[in-house]
Design a protein around this motif. Sequence first.
Motif, mmCIF file in Angstrom:
data_model
loop_
_atom_site.group_PDB
_atom_site.id
_atom_site.type_symbol
_atom_site.label_atom_id
_atom_site.label_comp_id
_atom_site.label_asym_id
_atom_site.label_seq_id
_atom_site.Cartn_x
_atom_site.Cartn_y
_atom_site.Cartn_z
ATOM 1 N N ALA A 107 0.507 -11.717 5.016
ATOM 2 C CA ALA A 107 -0.361 -11.104 4.020
ATOM 3 C C ALA A 107 -1.284 -12.157 3.432
ATOM 4 O O ALA A 107 -0.897 -13.314 3.252
ATOM 5 N N LEU A 108 -2.487 -11.746 3.150
ATOM 6 C CA LEU A 108 -3.414 -12.645 2.488
ATOM 7 C C LEU A 108 -3.231 -12.506 0.983
ATOM 8 O O LEU A 108 -2.901 -11.426 0.486
ATOM 9 N N PRO A 109 -3.459 -13.596 0.252
ATOM 10 C CA PRO A 109 -3.257 -13.535 -1.199
ATOM 11 C C PRO A 109 -4.154 -12.477 -1.834
ATOM 12 O O PRO A 109 -5.288 -12.289 -1.433
ATOM 13 N N GLN B 277 3.400 -5.602 1.899
ATOM 14 C CA GLN B 277 4.515 -6.118 1.102
ATOM 15 C C GLN B 277 5.523 -6.864 1.967
ATOM 16 O O GLN B 277 6.116 -7.848 1.544
ATOM 17 N N GLY C 240 4.890 -10.959 3.208
ATOM 18 C CA GLY C 240 4.793 -12.138 2.368
ATOM 19 C C GLY C 240 5.194 -13.379 3.131
ATOM 20 O O GLY C 240 4.587 -14.432 3.019
ATOM 21 N N GLU C 241 6.228 -13.252 3.924
ATOM 22 C CA GLU C 241 6.573 -14.254 4.918
ATOM 23 C C GLU C 241 5.996 -13.795 6.246
ATOM 24 O O GLU C 241 5.957 -12.590 6.517
ATOM 25 N N PRO C 242 5.572 -14.736 7.086
ATOM 26 C CA PRO C 242 5.060 -14.318 8.398
ATOM 27 C C PRO C 242 6.118 -13.518 9.166
ATOM 28 O O PRO C 242 7.299 -13.854 9.143
ATOM 29 N N LEU C 243 5.654 -12.478 9.804
ATOM 30 C CA LEU C 243 6.560 -11.556 10.471
ATOM 31 C C LEU C 243 5.885 -11.080 11.749
ATOM 32 O O LEU C 243 4.665 -10.980 11.816
ATOM 33 N N ARG D 137 -6.048 -5.939 8.999
ATOM 34 C CA ARG D 137 -6.735 -7.198 9.275
ATOM 35 C C ARG D 137 -8.242 -7.023 9.090
ATOM 36 O O ARG D 137 -8.896 -7.855 8.463
ATOM 37 N N GLY E 134 -9.226 -7.128 5.619
ATOM 38 C CA GLY E 134 -9.028 -8.382 4.910
ATOM 39 C C GLY E 134 -7.725 -8.485 4.154
ATOM 40 O O GLY E 134 -7.592 -9.323 3.267
ATOM 41 N N ASP F 174 -3.545 -11.583 7.614
ATOM 42 C CA ASP F 174 -3.917 -12.602 8.571
ATOM 43 C C ASP F 174 -3.086 -12.352 9.823
ATOM 44 O O ASP F 174 -1.858 -12.341 9.764
#
Lengths: 156, 210
Positions: free
Chosen positions: A77-79, A95, A98-101, A125, A128, A131
């Motif tokens: 996720a992008l901030p 949601q 938050g960690e890459p998955l 993506r 926006g 990522d």
Amino acid sequence: MTNPAEPDEPDRPAAPAVRPFLRTPGSGPAYAPASAPEPAPAVPPGEQPASLRPFVITSGRVAGQDAGIGLETQVSALPGATGARLSPEQRAIVQLCGEPLSVAEISARLRLHFGVARILVGDLRAAGHLDVHVLENDFPDPETIMRVIRGLRSIS
Amino acid sequence: MDFDPYPDRRVVGTARVPGAPQKTTPPVPVKIIVAGGFGVGKTTTVGAISEISPLTTEAEMTLEAVGVDDPGPATAKTTTTIAMDFGCVTIDQTLKLYLFGTPGQSRFSFMWDDLVRGALGALVVVDTSRIDDCYPAVDYFERAGLPFVVGVNTFNGQLGYNLDEVRWALAIRDDVPVLQFDARYRASVRDALLVVLDQALDKAMRMRSS
């Protein structure tokens, strides 16, 4: 006349879906009917929502624009990506990432068909929110493979 | 809930360029396919080495009907939804190995380019009592040019046929390894995967030198 002991036929069709233990509170808003794009055609009320035809969520699209997104593609996720105008499924994906998955894990945890998850990830993506780390090289290079070999060897 | 406040070390790149090299956050994923017929121990294999208990995803697979009950050219190709169990092994912070267990139904040859694209190789799990279940997988990996290894799962430490007989039945090239392993044991699965990785390394070296 067959089974008088069954009051109200509790046997569900039990869609051959993802394992039921994944249905935990907090991780499964995937089928909340809040802003379904179309009123899902003819879902009988007793039926399990998992049997809703999967591509309703993608407004009928079965192919995304990101052909490079694979099962193992990492997504994060992008901030500041918690937009209010996302569908419940899209919000759940953001949601979760938050960690890459990997897309496969997104699909499994949200009980979404992989094809659906891939399209939604592509949409997020483009908007926006996510990522998506698509790799350019097709086959891993020897150094990467050597690292995998060393890593596996260290497993006992 | 699982809200993450983005620790500083994980600087998430903002450039959404396809294939942009990122040194920072997500691990580079690599994958190995674990294929075989129904009930030969694919999920057991994945679960024996995965650090998470296997998850399941559903995906489309294109099927081409072949053989005895081919209904004719009009219905030669169909898609079907298959359930796929998968797991992963974190090699280090920048590298993660995924294992995808995928069914190969007999009487169907399957095509699934999503699965094979970028895969290191495949372990074809064989049960010697139903050896023909793995033919579609072998066919497919041969055609796709994916390195693969045939692993005979010895459920009870017993082998119905010896490995040469299995090789003969499968009619595979001499450079395709045929080995024996036990899907229930991590070390055994690890060793089988290491043979797959050896094949992958050979291919990567050939690709580099050519």
